[in-house]
Write an enzyme that holds these catalytic residues in place. Sequence first.
Site, mmCIF file in Angstrom:
data_model
loop_
_atom_site.group_PDB
_atom_site.id
_atom_site.type_symbol
_atom_site.label_atom_id
_atom_site.label_comp_id
_atom_site.label_asym_id
_atom_site.label_seq_id
_atom_site.Cartn_x
_atom_site.Cartn_y
_atom_site.Cartn_z
ATOM 1 N N SER A 45 0.775 -0.974 -0.420
ATOM 2 C CA SER A 45 0.090 0.375 0.000
ATOM 3 C C SER A 45 1.106 1.371 0.038
ATOM 4 C CB SER A 45 -0.612 0.113 1.139
ATOM 5 O OG SER A 45 -0.881 0.329 2.136
ATOM 6 N N LYS A 100 0.386 4.663 6.961
ATOM 7 C CA LYS A 100 0.325 5.591 5.487
ATOM 8 C C LYS A 100 0.422 6.473 5.551
ATOM 9 C CE LYS A 100 -2.708 2.081 4.210
ATOM 10 N NZ LYS A 100 -2.651 1.635 3.851
#
Length: 187
Positions: A45, A100
């Site tokens: 990701s 993230k």
Amino acid sequence: MAGGDKGTGRRPVWREYAEALAMAVLLALFIRGFVVQAFKIPSGSMLPTLEIGDHLLVNKFMYGIRVPFWGKRLVSFAAPERDDVVVFVYPQDRSKDFIKRVTGLPGETVELRDRALHINGEPVADAHAHLTGGGNGRRPRDNFGPFKVPDGHVFVLGDNRNHSHDSRFWGFVDETDVKGKAFLVFL
């Protein structure tokens, strides 16, 4: 005399080793709990910034002091800033940590228009975004928002936008759930 002697006041060797080992364990637990922790990247990701299997260090002291196991922040030093790569408690399963990039700050309005990031209605340079496949509004999260980031929260996105399960799917991250800022890939 080896092994200790009551007459000389020296401690037995085994006790000295036990004390040194106990101090080393306490120091390691303190450092891991309050200062720095190692993490391994399990998914793509954050490609190409972080590769699958990368090992990195996270500065847990950057944003404040958290009580280990309880997770609450005692003292705050700073808040996450845009483009910080942060490790946080995953809101949908608090037993997991996610990593993230912070893209939206408290009070800002976040929107994606045809995969382009807009903050407060203005396009923002999004140099870390890696966009592969799809596009032109064909993917369900290519157009998202606008949503206002609540006070005390951040909006996070994975760099590999089309392969990231991030704030577009489960919402904002409470700043108290941010464990720290990634600062070094060491393996």
